[in-house]
Design an enzyme around this catalytic site. Structure first.
Site, PDB file in Angstrom:
ATOM      1  N   HIS A 140     -19.411 -32.511  19.661  1.00 33.98           N
ATOM      2  CA  HIS A 140     -19.546 -32.238  21.092  1.00 33.98           C
ATOM      3  C   HIS A 140     -19.221 -33.490  21.912  1.00 33.98           C
ATOM      4  CE1 HIS A 140     -22.200 -31.627  24.770  1.00 33.98           C
ATOM      5  NE2 HIS A 140     -21.452 -30.548  24.768  1.00 33.98           N
ATOM      6  N   GLU A 170     -14.271 -31.749  20.028  1.00 32.17           N
ATOM      7  CA  GLU A 170     -14.165 -31.082  21.328  1.00 32.17           C
ATOM      8  C   GLU A 170     -13.504 -31.941  22.404  1.00 32.17           C
ATOM      9  OE1 GLU A 170     -17.477 -30.776  23.937  1.00 32.17           O
ATOM     10  OE2 GLU A 170     -16.916 -28.794  24.633  1.00 32.17           O
ATOM     11  N   ASP A 186     -13.148 -31.595  26.615  1.00 30.14           N
ATOM     12  CA  ASP A 186     -13.258 -30.922  27.917  1.00 30.14           C
ATOM     13  C   ASP A 186     -12.068 -31.404  28.737  1.00 30.14           C
ATOM     14  OD1 ASP A 186     -15.815 -29.531  27.691  1.00 30.14           O
ATOM     15  OD2 ASP A 186     -16.689 -31.530  27.566  1.00 30.14           O
ATOM     16  N   HIS A 230     -15.736 -34.399  30.940  1.00 27.55           N
ATOM     17  CA  HIS A 230     -16.613 -33.223  30.964  1.00 27.55           C
ATOM     18  C   HIS A 230     -16.706 -32.579  32.336  1.00 27.55           C
ATOM     19  CE1 HIS A 230     -20.451 -30.996  31.260  1.00 27.55           C
ATOM     20  NE2 HIS A 230     -20.059 -30.550  30.087  1.00 27.55           N
ATOM     21  N   GLU A 242     -11.724 -27.246  25.973  1.00 26.58           N
ATOM     22  CA  GLU A 242     -12.326 -26.357  26.977  1.00 26.58           C
ATOM     23  C   GLU A 242     -11.623 -26.538  28.310  1.00 26.58           C
ATOM     24  OE1 GLU A 242     -16.568 -26.805  27.790  1.00 26.58           O
ATOM     25  OE2 GLU A 242     -16.369 -25.640  29.638  1.00 26.58           O
TER      26      GLU A 242
HETATM   27 CA    CA Z   1     -17.582 -28.453  26.663  1.00 26.85          CA
END
Ligand code: CA
Length: 335
Positions: A29, A56, A58, A71, A162
């Site tokens: 994360h 991950e 973002d 993020h 994301e």
């Molecule tokens: Ca995220």
């Protein structure tokens, strides 16, 4: 229709078995963000070394339309922007990534996240403030890091980008999703077998990615909480049987919040587990909840391993987001 259902089942089977012996996948994360500033390339390299299956990203856009890994749409909670560009805040006092060119964003130092109201660090025991030097990466730079490590180590680590706040980006005059999809395509991510999950909180956008933009990648519908007061989406409705059925029409996975799966313990000390995971599995969706943190554990757990035990063994999740990939990998190797 029957053939389509068969393919869905096969895809779901492949998704749940793509790691060793059906073990849940570990998603780093924001990188190994428990140890290094979130979304720094250093945090990603550490996550890679700690054995994460997926890492991950973002993604938001710069003023010149370059996807960068951050993020938030804001840059003031994780960088020194207020010191470097003091004149560039908006009327609300905030600094936005989209107001800065990539060249400007590259001048900022990444730091451990602070709470703007208190000025204090969100996780005080993590990497010390103001030490060393970390920079905002572009999405392309980060993919090249992970693919480069796959080449040099023989690994198969995947990416887990994301799309952040697509509706907000549109209000600012930028359509983020096609731009991100182009970067992914350039780096070889085009179909369902590729080592990537693409995630979004906005169900209108996730559906658009599949149906309008024709994307074949594995898609994750993130599920937030209505208590966060985000406009426009009823996350409670998304978790009902009907809501899950609707998600299964366009996505391969759901990314719920941990309290959506386990709500506490009963009077006998047994974990209270909702039927969300079963509901999702019945529709062929895999389940990757967020976020496992050793410094922010659910109150009903005694330790990181205890949380892992409840979610992996009892609730039967298929993967998890964690700030501490090493702890999750260690647990899964031992259990
Ligand atoms: Ca995220």
């Amino acid at each position: 229709m029957q053939r389509c259902a068969m393919i869905c089942v096969l895809l779901a089977f492949w998704n749940t078995t793509m790691t060793d012996a059906g073990s849940p996948i570990v998603i780093a994360h924001r990188g190994a963000s428990g140890y290094l500033p979130e979304h720094s390339l250093e945090a990603k390299a550490l996550a890679y070394g700690q054995g994460a299956n997926f890492i991950e990203q973002d993604v938001v856009l710069s003023k010149d339309g370059i996807p960068v890994v951050l993020h938030d749409i804001h840059v003031d909670t994780v960088t020194d922007v207020a010191a470097v560009f003091p004149q560039r805040k908006r009327e609300d006092g905030r600094y936005y990534a989209i107001d800065f060119t990539l060249a400007e964003l590259k001048q900022l130092h990444l730091n451990e996240r602070i709470n703007l109201k208190t000025g204090k660090r969100v996780f005080p025991d993590r990497f010390p403030a103001g030490q060393s030097s970390f920079r905002i990466p572009t999405l392309a730079e980060e993919i090249e890091l992970i693919q480069g490590l796959n080449a040099s180590t023989g690994g198969t680590v995947g990416i887990y980008p994301e799309i952040k706040q697509p509706a907000w980006h549109k209000q600012q005059g930028q359509d983020i999703t096609p731009i991100v999809l182009q970067v992914l395509k350039t780096h070889g991510y085009t179909d369902a077998n590729d080592a990537i999950y693409l995630q979004c909180f906005d169900p209108t956008e996730t559906r658009r990615i599949r149906e309008e933009l024709g994307c074949q990648l594995k898609l994750v519908q993130l599920i937030g909480s209505n208590s966060w007061n985000e406009a426009g989406v009823d996350y409670d409705a998304m978790r009902t049987a009907e809501g899950i059925k609707a998600i299964a029409q366009y996505a391969d996975a759901i990314g719920p919040w941990m309290p959506h799966i386990v709500t506490g313990r009963d009077s006998d000390g047994k974990p209270v587990i909702t039927d969300l995971v079963k509901r999702a599995h019945d529709e062929g969706l895999v389940v990757h909840p967020y976020t496992f943190r050793k410094d922010e554990l659910p109150k009903y757990t005694k330790s990181f391993d205890d949380a892992m035990m409840i979610f992996c063994e009892d609730a039967k999740i298929d993967g998890l987001f964690t700030d501490f990939p090493d702890l999750a990998v260690k647990f899964l190797q031992q259990n």
